[in-house]
Design a protein around this motif. Structure first.
Motif, PDB file in Angstrom:
ATOM      1  N   THR A   1     -16.112  -8.898  26.948  1.00 34.91           N
ATOM      2  CA  THR A   1     -16.830  -9.891  26.163  1.00 34.91           C
ATOM      3  C   THR A   1     -16.833  -9.508  24.685  1.00 34.91           C
ATOM      4  O   THR A   1     -16.522  -8.362  24.322  1.00 34.91           O
ATOM      5  CB  THR A   1     -18.278 -10.028  26.652  1.00 34.91           C
ATOM      6  OG1 THR A   1     -18.970  -8.793  26.410  1.00 34.91           O
ATOM      7  CG2 THR A   1     -18.324 -10.362  28.137  1.00 34.91           C
TER       8      THR A   1
ATOM      9  N   PRO B   1      -9.352 -19.716  20.885  1.00 38.44           N
ATOM     10  CA  PRO B   1      -8.911 -19.506  22.264  1.00 38.44           C
ATOM     11  C   PRO B   1      -7.458 -19.925  22.459  1.00 38.44           C
ATOM     12  O   PRO B   1      -6.922 -20.755  21.724  1.00 38.44           O
ATOM     13  CB  PRO B   1      -9.856 -20.401  23.086  1.00 38.44           C
ATOM     14  CG  PRO B   1     -11.026 -20.656  22.189  1.00 38.44           C
ATOM     15  CD  PRO B   1     -10.464 -20.666  20.793  1.00 38.44           C
TER      16      PRO B   1
ATOM     17  N   GLU C   1     -13.820 -21.509  17.564  1.00 33.33           N
ATOM     18  CA  GLU C   1     -15.245 -21.255  17.764  1.00 33.33           C
ATOM     19  C   GLU C   1     -15.732 -20.321  16.660  1.00 33.33           C
ATOM     20  O   GLU C   1     -15.376 -19.137  16.656  1.00 33.33           O
ATOM     21  CB  GLU C   1     -15.493 -20.598  19.124  1.00 33.33           C
ATOM     22  CG  GLU C   1     -15.090 -21.451  20.314  1.00 33.33           C
ATOM     23  CD  GLU C   1     -15.335 -20.728  21.635  1.00 33.33           C
ATOM     24  OE1 GLU C   1     -16.139 -19.756  21.631  1.00 33.33           O
ATOM     25  OE2 GLU C   1     -14.724 -21.120  22.640  1.00 33.33           O
TER      26      GLU C   1
ATOM     27  N   PRO D   1     -18.490 -16.705  17.720  1.00 34.92           N
ATOM     28  CA  PRO D   1     -18.591 -16.881  19.180  1.00 34.92           C
ATOM     29  C   PRO D   1     -19.746 -16.082  19.770  1.00 34.92           C
ATOM     30  O   PRO D   1     -20.138 -15.032  19.239  1.00 34.92           O
ATOM     31  CB  PRO D   1     -17.237 -16.371  19.680  1.00 34.92           C
ATOM     32  CG  PRO D   1     -16.755 -15.457  18.605  1.00 34.92           C
ATOM     33  CD  PRO D   1     -17.252 -16.039  17.313  1.00 34.92           C
TER      34      PRO D   1
ATOM     35  N   THR E   1     -19.006 -14.307  25.409  1.00 38.69           N
ATOM     36  CA  THR E   1     -17.689 -14.940  25.525  1.00 38.69           C
ATOM     37  C   THR E   1     -16.672 -13.920  26.000  1.00 38.69           C
ATOM     38  O   THR E   1     -16.519 -12.847  25.414  1.00 38.69           O
ATOM     39  CB  THR E   1     -17.251 -15.522  24.177  1.00 38.69           C
ATOM     40  OG1 THR E   1     -18.233 -16.465  23.720  1.00 38.69           O
ATOM     41  CG2 THR E   1     -15.908 -16.222  24.300  1.00 38.69           C
TER      42      THR E   1
ATOM     43  N   ASP F   1      -5.858 -15.200  23.254  1.00 45.51           N
ATOM     44  CA  ASP F   1      -6.944 -15.525  22.331  1.00 45.51           C
ATOM     45  C   ASP F   1      -6.734 -14.775  21.006  1.00 45.51           C
ATOM     46  O   ASP F   1      -6.140 -13.691  20.982  1.00 45.51           O
ATOM     47  CB  ASP F   1      -8.304 -15.128  22.922  1.00 45.51           C
ATOM     48  CG  ASP F   1      -8.682 -15.971  24.134  1.00 45.51           C
ATOM     49  OD1 ASP F   1      -8.030 -17.020  24.344  1.00 45.51           O
ATOM     50  OD2 ASP F   1      -9.600 -15.575  24.863  1.00 45.51           O
TER      51      ASP F   1
END
Length: 345
Positions: A283, A298, A304, A307, A311, A317
């Motif tokens: 994450t 992503p 984003e 984030p 996540t 990514d």
């Protein structure tokens, strides 16, 4: 001496020389008329005033007074005609030379350019219009920023004129040139000529003229970086050093797609999450450490900003992270493939 190379100064010098030449011609014609008036008054046995009128008539070739057929008078008339017509013809040639040479047009063009520069505020002054200077100008133009270029090379002036660049043909380190460029109204000075010594002079001059202005200077040698800082540069950029560091970083860390030096102690990077790296499946909160994850793109698309810590990262990514060199090196290692990490170790 540097100012003598500018079009406006050359035109002004030529114009002053032309005016001085006309003044000498005027004095020569006046002396010719006065000598002719005395000679005619003696040979024609008339008053000095009448002799002056006859001398003016002969020099101007108007023929208002009938000539007297006496040898002395005719000799004086021939001399006055030759000298008068020759002097007037020389004056006509001088005027034609001035117009054909184009100095007046250069002076008018330079004055129009100076009016445009005088109306420019909150702009950047680019000192040097070589390869680096042209790239700086392109980037500033792309960002919608206003700028003025100072360069002493006439060839660069022709290039700048072709795309409408505000250009001053002079030595960038010259006080007058920087004042003409509006340094008191400018946002920053960018010293990017090929010579480090010249960049030091530009920095010293700009700092003296505007103590608070931002100065970004180019340095080719490491020793010059310290000199530029002492001279008053706000930031010093070494294109060769920066490009070498960037090439080495991209070669060692293919997952890093872009680097931006935010400050001396911080940098921002775009890092791709490669398949098989240690960061896959973790994450944002697990991997960020002392860095800041400011954005995530992503693999599926979209963007984003900031984030959430929970996540989960997957292959493909792209994260946008900012931190100190130590924390960014940690991230680069974390997202490197096993082979790349092993090679770097």
């Amino acid at each position: 001496m540097a100012d003598d190379r500018t079009p406006e100064t050359r035109a002004q010098r030529e114009l002053r020389q032309f005016v001085a030449r006309l003044a000498r011609l005027g004095l020569a014609i006046l002396a010719l008329v006065c000598v002719g008036a005395v000679a005619l008054s003696l040979t024609e046995e008339v008053s000095l005033w009448v002799g002056l009128l006859h001398a003016l008539d002969i020099v101007a070739t108007t023929g208002a007074y009938p000539p007297k057929h006496e040898i002395g008078v005719e000799i004086v008339r021939v001399l006055l005609t030759l000298l008068g017509v020759g002097t007037l013809f020389y004056a006509l040639v001088a005027v034609t030379e001035l117009l054909v040479a184009g100095h007046v047009a250069d002076m008018l063009a330079a004055r129009r350019m100076q009016k445009m520069i005088d109306a420019t505020t909150d702009h950047f002054i680019i000192c040097g219009y070589g390869r680096v200077g042209r790239q700086v100008a392109r980037d500033l133009r792309g960002a919608g920023a206003r700028y003025v270029v100072i360069d002493a090379d006439p060839a660069n002036r022709e290039v700048a004129a072709g795309i409408g660049v505000r250009f001053i043909e002079a030595e960038p380190s010259d006080d007058r040139a920087l004042r003409q460029a509006g340094i008191e109204r400018a946002r920053a000075v960018i010293a990017c000529v090929d010579s480090d010594a010249e960049n030091v002079f530009i920095t010293l001059t700009a700092r003296e003229l505007s103590p608070d202005i931002a100065i970004v200077a180019r340095a080719s040698q490491e020793d010059s970086e310290r000199k530029l800082i002492r001279a008053g540069a706000t930031r010093v950029i070494s294109p060769y050093k920066a490009s070498g560091v960037e090439m080495a970083r991209l070669a060692l860390h293919p997952q890093v797609s872009g680097v931006l030096d935010v400050a001396a102690e911080y940098r921002m990077e775009e890092i791709t999450v490669t398949a098989g790296c240690a960061g896959v499946g973790q994450t944002i909160g697990d991997i960020r450490g002392g860095s800041y994850i400011v954005g995530l793109r992503p693999a599926a698309g979209g963007f984003e900003p900031q984030p959430a810590p929970e996540t989960v990262l997957g292959p493909g990514d792209v994260i946008m992270a900012m931190g100190t060199p130590r924390t960014m090196d940690r991230l680069e290692t974390l997202f490197a493939t096993t082979s790349t990490t092993g090679a770097s170790l």
